[in-house]
Design a protein around this motif. Sequence first.
Motif, PDB file in Angstrom:
ATOM      1  N   GLU A  96      36.051  29.556  39.437  1.00  0.00           N
ATOM      2  CA  GLU A  96      37.120  30.544  39.553  1.00  0.00           C
ATOM      3  C   GLU A  96      37.347  31.012  40.982  1.00  0.00           C
ATOM      4  O   GLU A  96      38.314  31.722  41.252  1.00  0.00           O
ATOM      5  N   GLN A 104      43.655  37.949  41.253  1.00  0.00           N
ATOM      6  CA  GLN A 104      42.649  37.809  40.195  1.00  0.00           C
ATOM      7  C   GLN A 104      41.735  39.037  40.137  1.00  0.00           C
ATOM      8  O   GLN A 104      41.444  39.561  39.064  1.00  0.00           O
ATOM      9  N   LEU A 163      42.251  35.903  33.890  1.00  0.00           N
ATOM     10  CA  LEU A 163      41.780  35.519  35.219  1.00  0.00           C
ATOM     11  C   LEU A 163      42.332  34.157  35.632  1.00  0.00           C
ATOM     12  O   LEU A 163      42.627  33.927  36.803  1.00  0.00           O
ATOM     13  N   LEU A 189      45.044  33.594  38.789  1.00  0.00           N
ATOM     14  CA  LEU A 189      44.828  32.625  39.869  1.00  0.00           C
ATOM     15  C   LEU A 189      45.994  31.658  40.014  1.00  0.00           C
ATOM     16  O   LEU A 189      46.350  31.243  41.118  1.00  0.00           O
TER      17      LEU A 189
END
Length: 365
Positions: free
Chosen positions: A74, A147, A166, A170
């Motif tokens: 992430e 995010q 999330l 992004l």
Amino acid sequence: MSTATAPAAVRPRPRGDAPYAVVGRPRNEGHGKRLTAAFEALEVFPALAESRNRLLALIAEENPSTGDVVRAIESDVALVISVMRLANGLESPKRGQVESVVSSVEVLSPEAVQRLAANAETFEFFERGKTWDAAPERFRLHAVAVQRAADRLAAAAGYAHRDRLLVTALLHDVGKLVLMHAYPGYPKQVHGPARTPEERLHYERRELGVDHALVGGVLARRWNLPNAVASAIERHHSDDAQGDAAFVRLADMLAHYSQGSPVSSTELLRAARTVGFGPSELRSVLYDLPYPSQDRPRAVEPCPLSSRELDVLKRLAQGMVYKQIALELSLSTSTVRTHLHNIYGKLGAVDRAQAVLHATERGWL
């Protein structure tokens, strides 16, 4: 990837001396062809080398933490795209339905993630590629800022789809990369005097006939990402945005605010109200935004406790004694003791304090 002409829904309208005519592209080159070529260019959008290397180092460990692997993925837009596409492209009942990096890691084997990372195109902080120049780093910085803002909002609101949000946060601006590749004058020559996100979106629609949110939604669907993700990307600037899209819309404004960019206070408050935040809650978020988050950790790793054991541990964390827990859960005191014995064993804890701390750090409480 298919080389078919881009859908009519994302084919910009001719506008005479539109910005793309100024920056050297042949006038007879079709808009659909431009966008299709840009979609294909995203196939090799590079990951930050440091992000890729950290992920490879984690995967190489004997027993890598799922939470650490998820956080490493992430940290980088390109890695998220690759992992989500791979997970949603597998021939399985979950094809096209994997909504988060957490779910993707559960679906994919460590070997698959390792191969994906090892084969990823990369860029360095101090190097600029011929195709994307400095775009990957600028894009990454804003995406991560959005995010973080989205995660803080989701935690404060108790939002149920935090992991999916999330991913959407992004990828929310991925359409900008398409437009950047399709029209070399983008964004400066297209946005012109626009200062706020709303003004920039208006200029995109006026000059190109589409906006980056719509293009991003189309790209997400081409990648076979779940409709919930694609739709949120597509609608993250809509006045009537709901769910993920509403949270991303507000998070995007907060990221611009935190980076010192102009944001309309009226639009900011309006966006906050769509996710249940009034002026007081919004002031608190704006004040806390520059500081490290103290929000509840995400439950990334699967919880080894049964639902009843978790009920007991939650009450233990509230300071209840055995008799109180037994009374509230309609259990005998000896059953509560048995549950606590099992909890300690599963968590590797020696006492209640360590058990509560262990579970809290992993987001299970």
